[in-house]
Scaffold this active site. Sequence first.
Site: not given
Ligand code: ADP
Length: 415
Positions: A208, A93, A379, A9, A241, A329, A181
């Site tokens: 998601h 991906r 994923e 990915n 975004r 999140i 997603h």
């Molecule tokens: P991607 O895979 O798209 O990079 P993720 O699914 O890993 O994204 O999500 C990243 C987001 O999740 C970031 O905004 C991060 O701050 C948030 N995040 C991770 N752990 C926590 C937490 N304990 N509390 C709040 N937000 C969190």
Amino acid sequence: MDDYALTLNAGSSSLKFCVFRRPVQESWEIAARGQIEGIGTSPRLSAKGTKGEILADNRLDAAVRDGHAAIDALASWLRSQWGGARVLGVGHRVVHGGPRHERPVIVNQKILKELQELIPLAPLHQPYNLAAIEAVFEQLPDVPQVACFDTSFHRGHARVAELIPLPADICKAGLQRYGFHGLSYEFISSLLPEVAPEIAHGRVIVAHLGSGASLCALRDGKSVESTMSFTALDGLCMGTRPGRLDPGVVLYLFQTLGMSAKEVEAILYRRSGLVGISGISNDMRDLLGRSEPEAGLAVDYFVYRVTQEIGALAAVLGGLDGLVFTAGIGENSAEIRSRICEASSWLGVELDSEANKNREPRISTPRSKVSVWVIPTNEELMIARHTGSLLRLTGAKRVPSSAQNRSGNAEVVRS
Ligand code: ADP
């Protein structure tokens, strides 16, 4: 000798990977999961093994400046761990599959070229996804590669849900709502019969919520609507975004503020959303820990938009049986889940605050009309399943759902 398969990915500054191993006569199992982060700045490779043990946590040469160099670095680390191993396939991906790809495909040069034409529709992801495919073609020219698209799971939406209401002759060029997603939603949908059987065939919204964020409406496990559309800019407010935007704003940026297309693209993909509103960070965890009013406003807007779109998707579904939170999140922030559920109480959502704090799979009270769940997405496992079935890499078995999450290691690919 054991057989191996890889999933990749590739993003702009990171390359996430999983190594799957199939010992002779046995089932596929995950052998390592890791990532190269900081590509172009301070690259670092980290990986964990089957029992969560650390297999690698090293700084890489600063020459790892792009996706190609990251694949080279990964290949040499893989050789150092499993030298001489037979790699049967690599699954990737790929964010945008365009109108033609309703399912994963084995990539050849013609398909690669076609996917490159979609780069303007997903400039944040598609170029990096495809660069990884090219780099693997160079490193392992005889190994088949499978592209798994974030758009595929949403194909089959009703005509009205795919429509962009511009002149029909303009739309013929491929302007339609796609949705993204999809690998995450497909994974969640595949788990519902085990984890939440009471809603698996009902009306469900999956949220998601990660750096990129969207909602998907499922009816009987199939996607019927998504908040993302032609590109991954639409819908919810995200890390960088804006989500839904009056197109008049874009005209204003061009015509009145005299911006170039590149400047507008940078604003829409990299400088808006949480980071744009707060001026502080694109990261939800950072924002929740800050006291500045701008940070609070960014979080408020994020919650407001999710709540608004939950209402819209519930209307499309004609009611709601279940709500599922997933991704960074959604899986980790009890506060954001609680605020969204509170604002959605009119739908019959009643949160169990203890279960929410403890991140139990079911976080709603027994009498809640809509049951609410936290289900970690995966994923990579979805990519591995598709790669396995397309390349007919047999010998896999079903895994209990408790073993299937982003951090779990006891995973086996079903093909
Ligand atoms: P991607 O895979 O798209 O990079 P993720 O699914 O890993 O994204 O999500 C990243 C987001 O999740 C970031 O905004 C991060 O701050 C948030 N995040 C991770 N752990 C926590 C937490 N304990 N509390 C709040 N937000 C969190």
